[in-house]
Scaffold this motif. Structure first.
Motif, PDB file in Angstrom:
ATOM      1  N   ASN A 243       0.835  -1.207   0.000  1.00 50.78           N
ATOM      2  CA  ASN A 243       0.000   0.000   0.000  1.00 50.78           C
ATOM      3  C   ASN A 243       0.866   1.253   0.000  1.00 50.78           C
ATOM      4  OD1 ASN A 243       0.902  -0.620   2.610  1.00 50.78           O
ATOM      5  ND2 ASN A 243      -0.779   0.483   3.584  1.00 50.78           N
ATOM      6  N   SER A 244       0.442   2.245  -0.757  1.00 54.10           N
ATOM      7  CA  SER A 244       1.071   3.559  -0.730  1.00 54.10           C
ATOM      8  C   SER A 244       0.268   4.452   0.207  1.00 54.10           C
ATOM      9  CB  SER A 244       1.107   4.177  -2.130  1.00 54.10           C
ATOM     10  OG  SER A 244       1.950   3.432  -2.989  1.00 54.10           O
ATOM     11  N   ILE A 245       0.988   5.288   0.964  1.00 50.12           N
ATOM     12  CA  ILE A 245       0.331   6.207   1.893  1.00 50.12           C
ATOM     13  C   ILE A 245       0.209   7.555   1.186  1.00 50.12           C
ATOM     14  CG2 ILE A 245       0.381   7.250   4.169  1.00 50.12           C
ATOM     15  CD1 ILE A 245       0.049   4.167   4.089  1.00 50.12           C
ATOM     16  N   ILE A 246      -0.938   7.815   0.618  1.00 55.71           N
ATOM     17  CA  ILE A 246      -1.117   8.969  -0.247  1.00 55.71           C
ATOM     18  C   ILE A 246      -1.336  10.246   0.554  1.00 55.71           C
ATOM     19  CG2 ILE A 246      -2.474   9.892  -2.167  1.00 55.71           C
ATOM     20  CD1 ILE A 246      -1.663   7.320  -3.186  1.00 55.71           C
ATOM     21  N   GLY A 247      -1.872  10.147   1.780  1.00 60.34           N
ATOM     22  CA  GLY A 247      -2.406  11.277   2.532  1.00 60.34           C
ATOM     23  C   GLY A 247      -1.584  12.540   2.556  1.00 60.34           C
ATOM     24  N   GLY A 248      -0.472  12.555   3.325  1.00 63.06           N
ATOM     25  CA  GLY A 248       0.359  13.741   3.438  1.00 63.06           C
ATOM     26  C   GLY A 248       1.311  13.861   2.264  1.00 63.06           C
ATOM     27  N   ASP A 249       2.174  14.891   2.327  1.00 60.00           N
ATOM     28  CA  ASP A 249       3.066  15.106   1.186  1.00 60.00           C
ATOM     29  C   ASP A 249       4.522  15.295   1.597  1.00 60.00           C
ATOM     30  OD1 ASP A 249       1.808  18.495   0.662  1.00 60.00           O
ATOM     31  OD2 ASP A 249       2.612  17.486   2.423  1.00 60.00           O
ATOM     32  N   LYS A 250       4.866  14.977   2.850  1.00 53.86           N
ATOM     33  CA  LYS A 250       6.272  14.912   3.251  1.00 53.86           C
ATOM     34  C   LYS A 250       6.426  13.699   4.148  1.00 53.86           C
ATOM     35  CE  LYS A 250      10.080  17.382   5.505  1.00 53.86           C
ATOM     36  NZ  LYS A 250      11.027  17.179   4.385  1.00 53.86           N
ATOM     37  N   LYS A 251       7.290  12.766   3.744  1.00 52.74           N
ATOM     38  CA  LYS A 251       7.446  11.500   4.451  1.00 52.74           C
ATOM     39  C   LYS A 251       8.828  11.402   5.087  1.00 52.74           C
ATOM     40  CE  LYS A 251       3.489   9.886   2.672  1.00 52.74           C
ATOM     41  NZ  LYS A 251       3.032  11.022   1.857  1.00 52.74           N
ATOM     42  N   CYS A 252       8.873  10.875   6.312  1.00 51.06           N
ATOM     43  CA  CYS A 252      10.124  10.649   7.034  1.00 51.06           C
ATOM     44  C   CYS A 252      10.108   9.234   7.602  1.00 51.06           C
ATOM     45  CB  CYS A 252      10.301  11.650   8.176  1.00 51.06           C
ATOM     46  SG  CYS A 252      10.333  13.377   7.674  1.00 51.06           S
ATOM     47  N   LEU A 253      11.196   8.505   7.420  1.00 50.03           N
ATOM     48  CA  LEU A 253      11.328   7.153   7.946  1.00 50.03           C
ATOM     49  C   LEU A 253      12.118   7.192   9.248  1.00 50.03           C
ATOM     50  CD1 LEU A 253      12.195   5.301   4.613  1.00 50.03           C
ATOM     51  CD2 LEU A 253       9.984   5.357   5.786  1.00 50.03           C
ATOM     52  N   VAL A 254      11.616   6.480  10.260  1.00 54.15           N
ATOM     53  CA  VAL A 254      12.228   6.508  11.587  1.00 54.15           C
ATOM     54  C   VAL A 254      12.254   5.095  12.154  1.00 54.15           C
ATOM     55  CG1 VAL A 254      12.186   7.533  13.883  1.00 54.15           C
ATOM     56  CG2 VAL A 254      11.206   8.791  11.959  1.00 54.15           C
ATOM     57  N   LYS A 255      13.410   4.696  12.690  1.00 52.81           N
ATOM     58  CA  LYS A 255      13.491   3.418  13.392  1.00 52.81           C
ATOM     59  C   LYS A 255      13.181   3.647  14.867  1.00 52.81           C
ATOM     60  CE  LYS A 255      17.648   2.358  11.745  1.00 52.81           C
ATOM     61  NZ  LYS A 255      18.885   1.580  11.451  1.00 52.81           N
ATOM     62  N   LEU A 256      12.248   2.853  15.394  1.00 51.94           N
ATOM     63  CA  LEU A 256      11.849   2.949  16.792  1.00 51.94           C
ATOM     64  C   LEU A 256      11.863   1.551  17.380  1.00 51.94           C
ATOM     65  CD1 LEU A 256       8.968   5.072  18.278  1.00 51.94           C
ATOM     66  CD2 LEU A 256       9.303   2.718  18.987  1.00 51.94           C
ATOM     67  N   ALA A 257      12.865   1.290  18.245  1.00 55.39           N
ATOM     68  CA  ALA A 257      13.029  -0.027  18.857  1.00 55.39           C
ATOM     69  C   ALA A 257      13.072  -1.089  17.755  1.00 55.39           C
ATOM     70  CB  ALA A 257      11.912  -0.289  19.861  1.00 55.39           C
ATOM     71  N   ASP A 258      12.152  -2.042  17.760  1.00 55.73           N
ATOM     72  CA  ASP A 258      12.154  -3.114  16.759  1.00 55.73           C
ATOM     73  C   ASP A 258      11.221  -2.817  15.592  1.00 55.73           C
ATOM     74  OD1 ASP A 258      13.937  -4.655  18.272  1.00 55.73           O
ATOM     75  OD2 ASP A 258      12.305  -5.518  19.452  1.00 55.73           O
ATOM     76  N   ASP A 259      10.778  -1.588  15.466  1.00 55.44           N
ATOM     77  CA  ASP A 259       9.822  -1.235  14.419  1.00 55.44           C
ATOM     78  C   ASP A 259      10.394  -0.174  13.490  1.00 55.44           C
ATOM     79  OD1 ASP A 259       7.648  -2.910  15.208  1.00 55.44           O
ATOM     80  OD2 ASP A 259       7.221  -1.525  16.857  1.00 55.44           O
ATOM     81  N   LEU A 260       9.850  -0.142  12.271  1.00 58.42           N
ATOM     82  CA  LEU A 260      10.139   0.925  11.320  1.00 58.42           C
ATOM     83  C   LEU A 260       8.868   1.737  11.147  1.00 58.42           C
ATOM     84  CD1 LEU A 260      12.000   2.297   9.258  1.00 58.42           C
ATOM     85  CD2 LEU A 260      11.135   0.698   7.542  1.00 58.42           C
TER      86      LEU A 260
END
Length: 395
Positions: A243-260
């Protein structure tokens, strides 16, 4: 009961799998010679120069450098005051100090800041790290210092066997494989297919962020299209998330513990200015290979800027379930809408920032607030350094 230095290697290996940062590995290996020989050394801090795109025209060399985020406090007591910094190990044991929210080197250190610290006086926590491709030949034609960079090591026993994935100002992705010493653009025919195997070639393929997570690269466009890129024996395998997340228009990837996580910012754009008016957060479902909406960050806090993103928990005075923004642009005029200034990277990187340039999004209540309301008089972002740092015992 066996002496602690005689623990079997398989148990030491099991313990080492729980380490979150290279600092944990270094501390573990410092205990004794047995433990040091049982666990491979930490990933390298210093990398040889890399010829950019193997070009002999401009003789441009890049150096991969690592920036680490540290939280320094007086004791292991969670109520002790803390200070957030970013460093680069310039030479073994010699560190440069950076603005924790940008890539600006702090050249003029406070006169009362100790040049050497006795680390037995402090508790040091490594919160995360980022990689930067720095031009070492002063050729501006290939400026990669403001691109997002991710690195993965293919062989834990051979630290020089690594792969770099970077964004590029064209919106494409660049990959460097150390074993072949070559850069390649990941072309549209590699990345440009949707989940129906239909080729897609439009503005949505402008990639804005990359991250390494559990040995796999993830890259996202501002339209939310996300690809997972795995390198095995020099071959590149690309998987499109469902799935693509269409909603917003600025995306940032962050690692949090064992999750992305992917932070999705909703913005309004005017010439040279972007105002954030909403935030959504998604977590990677590793089994289904798709993004899932997140309702809470729990006790964690996320820190975002134009260059950096990391998460932390248990920082004194720092409220959890919040996102702390630093985009060098709030100016305290409309705190309900933190702003992202576009344009000169030098202007964005100016270190003369104040507390009113840091905005906070309260994820639980769904609104933006002032830093003073969410930091509880903490010295976390203070500059000049707090008194308990400047009065520390020097070695």
């Amino acid at each position: 009961m066996s002496y602690w230095s005689d623990l079997p290697p398989e148990l030491l290996d099991l313990v080492a799998t729980t380490f979150d940062t290279p600092s944990d590995t270094r501390h573990f290996r410092s205990v004794c010679s047995t433990w040091r020989s049982a666990i491979p050394r930490s990933l390298p801090t210093f990398f040889p120069p890399i010829k950019f795109l193997n070009s002999d025209v401009h003789h441009c060399d890049l150096r991969l450098t690592k920036h680490s985020f540290f939280h320094i406090s007086l004791s292991f007591d969670n109520d002790a005051p803390g200070w957030l910094i970013k460093t680069e190990e310039h030479n073994p044991g010699v560190f440069h100090l950076f603005n924790p929210f940008s890539r600006t080197l702090i050249k003029h250190l406070a006169s009362n800041l100790p040049r050497k610290l006795d680390l037995t006086d402090f508790k040091i926590r490594e919160l995360g790290y980022e990689y930067v491709l720095r031009n070492v030949t002063n050729v501006d034609f290939y400026n990669m210092e403001h691109e997002k960079v991710a690195v993965t090591f293919l062989n834990s026993n051979h630290v020089n066997d690594y792969v770099i994935l970077s964004t590029h100002n064209t919106g494409k992705l660049l990959m460097y494989q150390s074993n072949v010493e070559a850069w390649t653009f990941l072309d549209d025919y590699t990345l440009g297919y949707d989940d129906r195997s239909i080729f897609v070639n439009d503005w949505s393929l402008h990639y804005v962020d990359v991250v390494e997570f559990n040995g796999t690269f993830y890259a996202v466009t501002n339209s939310g299209r996300t690809v997972a890129i795995k390198v095995v024996d020099s071959s590149v395998k690309v998987t499109l998330l469902k799935n693509s997340i269409i909603g917003g228009d600025k995306k940032c990837l962050v690692k949090l513990a064992d999750d992305l996580l992917m932070v999705d910012l909703y913005t309004d754009t005017t010439p040279g200015l972007v105002k954030v008016h909403g935030v959504e957060i998604f977590k990677l479902d590793k089994e289904e290979h798709k993004w899932v909406l997140v309702k809470s960050l729990g006790e964690h806090a996320i820190f975002l800027s134009n260059h950096s993103s990391f998460a932390a928990v248990g920082l004194k005075g720092c409220k959890g379930n919040c996102i702390y923004f630093h985009f060098k642009n709030l100016e305290n005029k409309d705190f309900g809408c933190p702003e992202i200034r576009e344009g000169s990277s030098d202007e964005m990187d100016n270190f003369a920032w104040k507390s009113d340039e840091v905005g906070v999004f309260d994820f639980e209540n769904g609104f933006f607030g002032k830093l003073e309301e969410y930091l509880e008089d903490s010295q976390l972002f203070s500059w000049p350094p707090p008194d308990w740092i400047t009065s520390a015992r020097m070695i």
